[in-house]
Scaffold this active site. Sequence first.
Site, PDB file in Angstrom:
ATOM      1  N   TYR A  96       0.826  -1.204   0.000  1.00  0.00           N
ATOM      2  CA  TYR A  96       0.000   0.000   0.000  1.00  0.00           C
ATOM      3  C   TYR A  96       0.862   1.255   0.000  1.00  0.00           C
ATOM      4  O   TYR A  96       1.805   1.396   0.783  1.00  0.00           O
ATOM      5  CB  TYR A  96      -0.917   0.030   1.236  1.00  0.00           C
ATOM      6  CG  TYR A  96      -1.641   1.357   1.376  1.00  0.00           C
ATOM      7  CD1 TYR A  96      -2.717   1.669   0.557  1.00  0.00           C
ATOM      8  CD2 TYR A  96      -1.209   2.329   2.281  1.00  0.00           C
ATOM      9  CE1 TYR A  96      -3.360   2.886   0.654  1.00  0.00           C
ATOM     10  CE2 TYR A  96      -1.842   3.551   2.391  1.00  0.00           C
ATOM     11  CZ  TYR A  96      -2.918   3.833   1.572  1.00  0.00           C
ATOM     12  OH  TYR A  96      -3.541   5.047   1.651  1.00  0.00           O
TER      13      TYR A  96
ATOM     14  N   HIS B 228      -2.520  16.429  -2.457  1.00  0.00           N
ATOM     15  CA  HIS B 228      -2.919  16.593  -1.059  1.00  0.00           C
ATOM     16  C   HIS B 228      -2.654  18.000  -0.524  1.00  0.00           C
ATOM     17  O   HIS B 228      -2.996  18.298   0.628  1.00  0.00           O
ATOM     18  CB  HIS B 228      -2.201  15.557  -0.182  1.00  0.00           C
ATOM     19  CG  HIS B 228      -2.774  14.179  -0.297  1.00  0.00           C
ATOM     20  ND1 HIS B 228      -3.041  13.582  -1.509  1.00  0.00           N
ATOM     21  CD2 HIS B 228      -3.153  13.268   0.648  1.00  0.00           C
ATOM     22  CE1 HIS B 228      -3.539  12.374  -1.307  1.00  0.00           C
ATOM     23  NE2 HIS B 228      -3.621  12.165  -0.006  1.00  0.00           N
TER      24      HIS B 228
ATOM     25  N   ASN C 260       2.177  10.935   6.415  1.00  0.00           N
ATOM     26  CA  ASN C 260       1.408  10.057   7.306  1.00  0.00           C
ATOM     27  C   ASN C 260       1.775  10.347   8.751  1.00  0.00           C
ATOM     28  O   ASN C 260       2.861   9.993   9.214  1.00  0.00           O
ATOM     29  CB  ASN C 260       1.728   8.602   7.002  1.00  0.00           C
ATOM     30  CG  ASN C 260       0.555   7.856   6.397  1.00  0.00           C
ATOM     31  OD1 ASN C 260       0.720   6.780   5.875  1.00  0.00           O
ATOM     32  ND2 ASN C 260      -0.637   8.408   6.446  1.00  0.00           N
TER      33      ASN C 260
ATOM     34  N   TYR D 175     -16.208  31.140  46.750  1.00  0.00           N
ATOM     35  CA  TYR D 175     -15.583  29.942  46.192  1.00  0.00           C
ATOM     36  C   TYR D 175     -14.364  30.246  45.316  1.00  0.00           C
ATOM     37  O   TYR D 175     -13.405  29.471  45.292  1.00  0.00           O
ATOM     38  CB  TYR D 175     -16.593  29.169  45.347  1.00  0.00           C
ATOM     39  CG  TYR D 175     -17.652  28.442  46.151  1.00  0.00           C
ATOM     40  CD1 TYR D 175     -17.693  28.520  47.541  1.00  0.00           C
ATOM     41  CD2 TYR D 175     -18.620  27.686  45.509  1.00  0.00           C
ATOM     42  CE1 TYR D 175     -18.668  27.854  48.265  1.00  0.00           C
ATOM     43  CE2 TYR D 175     -19.599  27.015  46.217  1.00  0.00           C
ATOM     44  CZ  TYR D 175     -19.625  27.102  47.599  1.00  0.00           C
ATOM     45  OH  TYR D 175     -20.592  26.444  48.308  1.00  0.00           O
TER      46      TYR D 175
ATOM     47  N   ARG E 277     -11.778  30.628  48.067  1.00  0.00           N
ATOM     48  CA  ARG E 277     -11.638  29.505  48.985  1.00  0.00           C
ATOM     49  C   ARG E 277     -11.339  28.186  48.264  1.00  0.00           C
ATOM     50  O   ARG E 277     -10.632  27.331  48.791  1.00  0.00           O
ATOM     51  CB  ARG E 277     -12.915  29.370  49.804  1.00  0.00           C
ATOM     52  CG  ARG E 277     -12.812  28.386  50.929  1.00  0.00           C
ATOM     53  CD  ARG E 277     -14.064  28.244  51.781  1.00  0.00           C
ATOM     54  NE  ARG E 277     -15.226  29.007  51.404  1.00  0.00           N
ATOM     55  CZ  ARG E 277     -16.475  28.532  51.489  1.00  0.00           C
ATOM     56  NH1 ARG E 277     -16.697  27.304  51.921  1.00  0.00           N
ATOM     57  NH2 ARG E 277     -17.509  29.280  51.149  1.00  0.00           N
TER      58      ARG E 277
ATOM     59  N   PHE F  87      -1.651   6.343  12.343  1.00  0.00           N
ATOM     60  CA  PHE F  87      -1.816   7.731  11.910  1.00  0.00           C
ATOM     61  C   PHE F  87      -3.051   8.393  12.518  1.00  0.00           C
ATOM     62  O   PHE F  87      -3.239   9.596  12.393  1.00  0.00           O
ATOM     63  CB  PHE F  87      -1.943   7.791  10.381  1.00  0.00           C
ATOM     64  CG  PHE F  87      -2.936   6.800   9.830  1.00  0.00           C
ATOM     65  CD1 PHE F  87      -4.287   6.933  10.063  1.00  0.00           C
ATOM     66  CD2 PHE F  87      -2.501   5.711   9.099  1.00  0.00           C
ATOM     67  CE1 PHE F  87      -5.200   6.023   9.573  1.00  0.00           C
ATOM     68  CE2 PHE F  87      -3.402   4.787   8.597  1.00  0.00           C
ATOM     69  CZ  PHE F  87      -4.766   4.945   8.840  1.00  0.00           C
TER      70      PHE F  87
ATOM     71  N   GLU G  33     -11.950   5.947   4.839  1.00  0.00           N
ATOM     72  CA  GLU G  33     -11.523   6.605   6.076  1.00  0.00           C
ATOM     73  C   GLU G  33     -12.787   7.085   6.788  1.00  0.00           C
ATOM     74  O   GLU G  33     -13.124   8.265   6.771  1.00  0.00           O
ATOM     75  CB  GLU G  33     -10.556   7.734   5.745  1.00  0.00           C
ATOM     76  CG  GLU G  33      -9.306   7.196   5.058  1.00  0.00           C
ATOM     77  CD  GLU G  33      -8.537   8.226   4.253  1.00  0.00           C
ATOM     78  OE1 GLU G  33      -8.935   9.422   4.288  1.00  0.00           O
ATOM     79  OE2 GLU G  33      -7.569   7.854   3.579  1.00  0.00           O
TER      80      GLU G  33
END
Length: 508
Positions: free
Chosen positions: A52, A82, A195, A283, A286, A332, A417
Amino acid sequence: SVILDGNSLNTETLLMMSSGNYNIEIASYAEVKVKKARKLLDDIIVENKVVYGVSTGFGNFANVVISHDNLEMLQTNLIESHCAGVGPPLSPEKTRMLLALRINVLCKGFSGISLESLTTLVDAFNASCLPWIPEQGTVGASGDLAPLAHMALGMMGKGKMWSPRSGWADARIILEANSIRPLKLKAKEGLALINGTQFIAAIGSEAVERARYIALQADVVAALTLEALQGTSRAFDAAIHGARPHKGQQAVAQRIRRLLQYGGTPSEITENHKNCPRVQDAYTLRCCAQVHGIAHDTIDFVTNILNVELNSATDNPMVLIDRGETISGGNFHGEYPAKALDYLAIGVHEIAGMSERRIERLCNPAYSNLPAFLVKDGGFNSGFMIPHCTAASLVSENKCLCHPSSVDSLSTSAGQEDHVSMGGWAARKALKVVSHVEYVVAIELLCACQAIEFHRPLKSTESLEAVHSLVRTVVPSYEKDRVHSTDIEAVTRLLPNELNTLADNCRL
């Protein structure tokens, strides 16, 4: 120099490397692993095995086999296709962190990158040749694909690149000016560069380190506010916190005890109200140890997650030297850092929530018994009225930003994916939340210093007077109305630096 080996980087060092004052060296034993992994991959290619991302397409194209003649062009196509990021580019500092982190992960020897290509990345880092990397576009699952592709594109001599001497310019020109040969990708090298979760982890590292600083400062500032409001330090007694022994809670309580000299010689301000009939405080005074404490513990938790992530192989497929094979997996996926950074945003936000309420108490004469909005001639002067509004607006923004991005997932790549982490947004918004907290705590510090002056000639403790004096080196006392924004910025810049010494002295 910082020696990277894929095993020992941490968030503190990575943030330090953002400055441009450090060079990278690769450990010799890491070079050996890188060479062995590349040799194994080359042998697999010679044997025409189908792997792959090496001899197949990507994502939903995983079943498309690529001819041997096109293996290198496949990697170029991968990077260019990409590069789909949008939005403003990462700053040079953030880009250094991203590049350094990717180099560190490649040093582990699971990626199959050549030592020649890895050395090019190191040379680019050392020369501050930094690619244009848009900050939006990653879903944080098959790695931070878009931002890392833009990083790789610049290393190939394409697109834009930044250097200290040129600013933004053509990447090839900048590389040539620094005697760096652009990358020519070999089989799998494009995939080896993109990746991984390095965008999430790099931005997250800055967020968690800045959160660590501001959480310590917030403890100091809270102690100063407690003193200015003439609160009681008995709520921080060790016996109380020993009965509920959370680590962060005990550390904050001890820090505040030391700042207020609890059990020792009280300050003049404390001594002046020792007969006050009030038994307990609100608060936000404290319960400071309990609320700040979980923020500190959250920061420690997130740091541990990120330190593992910084030294993790996140490739697919993984090149396994000892077994002589490659295996496809899912390292990944960014769920680990995404979930942790969502948690960081929620944890550190509460520091600002507490701080904003203390600002209200300082500014409101019904709570403080001090002049309204901490200024003389109220009405003619507005004092700290609007800085409180600024703090309130930032806290409100943080409430929206604290919605966890990692609860969302959108299927991508035609269903291949089908679950993603959205970790890139988790990291970016965590950093935004931290920056808002820094501003809010700075505003509280300004208010507390102003409030202390209404108790003069009485003095606070030595440590808290030192804090007051330090602030007054950058911002004068507020005698009449003036522009607040410059004061806020000046004190915000002070917080990650000089005040750390005081906070460090009060650690467990």
